[in-house]
Design a protein around this motif. Sequence first.
Motif, PDB file in Angstrom:
ATOM      1  N   LEU A 216     -45.124  67.775  43.206  1.00 35.20           N
ATOM      2  CA  LEU A 216     -44.008  68.123  42.322  1.00 35.20           C
ATOM      3  C   LEU A 216     -44.333  69.379  41.502  1.00 35.20           C
ATOM      4  O   LEU A 216     -43.476  70.259  41.336  1.00 35.20           O
ATOM      5  CB  LEU A 216     -43.670  66.952  41.398  1.00 35.20           C
ATOM      6  N   LEU A 217     -45.560  69.466  41.024  1.00 35.83           N
ATOM      7  CA  LEU A 217     -45.963  70.651  40.252  1.00 35.83           C
ATOM      8  C   LEU A 217     -45.885  71.920  41.114  1.00 35.83           C
ATOM      9  O   LEU A 217     -45.404  72.962  40.660  1.00 35.83           O
ATOM     10  CB  LEU A 217     -47.377  70.481  39.707  1.00 35.83           C
ATOM     11  N   ARG A 218     -46.357  71.869  42.349  1.00 38.39           N
ATOM     12  CA  ARG A 218     -46.310  73.027  43.256  1.00 38.39           C
ATOM     13  C   ARG A 218     -44.863  73.457  43.517  1.00 38.39           C
ATOM     14  O   ARG A 218     -44.538  74.643  43.500  1.00 38.39           O
ATOM     15  CB  ARG A 218     -47.011  72.697  44.583  1.00 38.39           C
ATOM     16  N   ASP A 219     -44.018  72.477  43.787  1.00 40.44           N
ATOM     17  CA  ASP A 219     -42.608  72.793  44.041  1.00 40.44           C
ATOM     18  C   ASP A 219     -41.963  73.485  42.838  1.00 40.44           C
ATOM     19  O   ASP A 219     -41.204  74.452  42.993  1.00 40.44           O
ATOM     20  CB  ASP A 219     -41.822  71.517  44.385  1.00 40.44           C
ATOM     21  N   ILE A 220     -42.303  73.018  41.670  1.00 38.46           N
ATOM     22  CA  ILE A 220     -41.725  73.623  40.452  1.00 38.46           C
ATOM     23  C   ILE A 220     -42.219  75.061  40.286  1.00 38.46           C
ATOM     24  O   ILE A 220     -41.434  75.970  39.985  1.00 38.46           O
ATOM     25  CB  ILE A 220     -42.066  72.772  39.217  1.00 38.46           C
ATOM     26  N   CYS A 221     -43.516  75.281  40.489  1.00 36.05           N
ATOM     27  CA  CYS A 221     -44.072  76.627  40.327  1.00 36.05           C
ATOM     28  C   CYS A 221     -43.442  77.626  41.297  1.00 36.05           C
ATOM     29  O   CYS A 221     -43.121  78.760  40.922  1.00 36.05           O
ATOM     30  CB  CYS A 221     -45.583  76.593  40.513  1.00 36.05           C
ATOM     31  N   HIS A 222     -43.247  77.239  42.555  1.00 31.99           N
ATOM     32  CA  HIS A 222     -42.655  78.135  43.550  1.00 31.99           C
ATOM     33  C   HIS A 222     -41.180  78.417  43.274  1.00 31.99           C
ATOM     34  O   HIS A 222     -40.673  79.516  43.541  1.00 31.99           O
ATOM     35  CB  HIS A 222     -42.811  77.550  44.960  1.00 31.99           C
ATOM     36  N   SER A 223     -40.521  77.460  42.742  1.00 32.09           N
ATOM     37  CA  SER A 223     -39.080  77.605  42.528  1.00 32.09           C
ATOM     38  C   SER A 223     -38.718  78.229  41.185  1.00 32.09           C
ATOM     39  O   SER A 223     -37.594  78.703  41.001  1.00 32.09           O
ATOM     40  CB  SER A 223     -38.403  76.232  42.624  1.00 32.09           C
ATOM     41  N   GLU A 224     -39.664  78.229  40.255  1.00 32.25           N
ATOM     42  CA  GLU A 224     -39.347  78.649  38.891  1.00 32.25           C
ATOM     43  C   GLU A 224     -38.793  80.081  38.836  1.00 32.25           C
ATOM     44  O   GLU A 224     -37.799  80.333  38.159  1.00 32.25           O
ATOM     45  CB  GLU A 224     -40.572  78.532  37.996  1.00 32.25           C
ATOM     46  N   ALA A 225     -39.438  80.994  39.534  1.00 29.89           N
ATOM     47  CA  ALA A 225     -38.978  82.384  39.486  1.00 29.89           C
ATOM     48  C   ALA A 225     -37.558  82.518  40.037  1.00 29.89           C
ATOM     49  O   ALA A 225     -36.721  83.223  39.468  1.00 29.89           O
ATOM     50  CB  ALA A 225     -39.934  83.284  40.261  1.00 29.89           C
ATOM     51  N   LYS A 226     -37.319  81.838  41.110  1.00 29.03           N
ATOM     52  CA  LYS A 226     -36.015  81.914  41.752  1.00 29.03           C
ATOM     53  C   LYS A 226     -34.950  81.133  40.981  1.00 29.03           C
ATOM     54  O   LYS A 226     -33.792  81.553  40.903  1.00 29.03           O
ATOM     55  CB  LYS A 226     -36.130  81.370  43.181  1.00 29.03           C
ATOM     56  N   TRP A 227     -35.365  80.037  40.455  1.00 29.26           N
ATOM     57  CA  TRP A 227     -34.406  79.144  39.826  1.00 29.26           C
ATOM     58  C   TRP A 227     -34.659  78.976  38.324  1.00 29.26           C
ATOM     59  O   TRP A 227     -34.456  77.921  37.764  1.00 29.26           O
ATOM     60  CB  TRP A 227     -34.467  77.772  40.496  1.00 29.26           C
ATOM     61  N   ARG A 228     -35.014  80.057  37.676  1.00 28.57           N
ATOM     62  CA  ARG A 228     -35.364  79.996  36.259  1.00 28.57           C
ATOM     63  C   ARG A 228     -34.339  79.239  35.407  1.00 28.57           C
ATOM     64  O   ARG A 228     -34.741  78.454  34.536  1.00 28.57           O
ATOM     65  CB  ARG A 228     -35.574  81.409  35.711  1.00 28.57           C
ATOM     66  N   PRO A 229     -33.068  79.454  35.616  1.00 27.06           N
ATOM     67  CA  PRO A 229     -32.113  78.710  34.777  1.00 27.06           C
ATOM     68  C   PRO A 229     -32.285  77.183  34.914  1.00 27.06           C
ATOM     69  O   PRO A 229     -32.084  76.448  33.952  1.00 27.06           O
ATOM     70  CB  PRO A 229     -30.745  79.134  35.297  1.00 27.06           C
TER      71      PRO A 229
END
Length: 145
Positions: A48-61
């Motif tokens: 879950l942590l990895r998925d969040i880190c990869h997606s954060e830049a793209k899905w910042r909102p």
Amino acid sequence: LQELRSEVGLAESTLAEIVAAARADLDDNITSQASASSKALETLHEELLRDICHSEAKWRPQAREMALELQELRSEVGLAESTLAEIVAAARADLDDNITSQASASSKALETLHEELLRDICHSEAKWRPQAREMALELQELRSE
């Protein structure tokens, strides 16, 4: 009688060894299962942590919302681990009580058997003692003749 006592002692010793081995096996099994569950929860948490880190830049909102969800998941994982630890402790206590109870019942059964065998031996001895005396006297008479 000595042989019976020896056999009863051996049976009690064997029973104690079996109980100790069963307790060790059960403890190892419970520990192994708890460890595997804990590792699975850790793996889930890391994924879950990895998925969040990869997606954060793209899905910042949506990142803030996901961070809150992660915090809730961490809380749930902590609760699940705590509950699992309580379940394991209760299972260990129940298993230990069960093994102790069974060992006690087996030991009592062996004691009862031992007492019954002693009674049977005493009864048989009392039953055949007069006949044995008579035979000893007859043998003595035969030797005299």
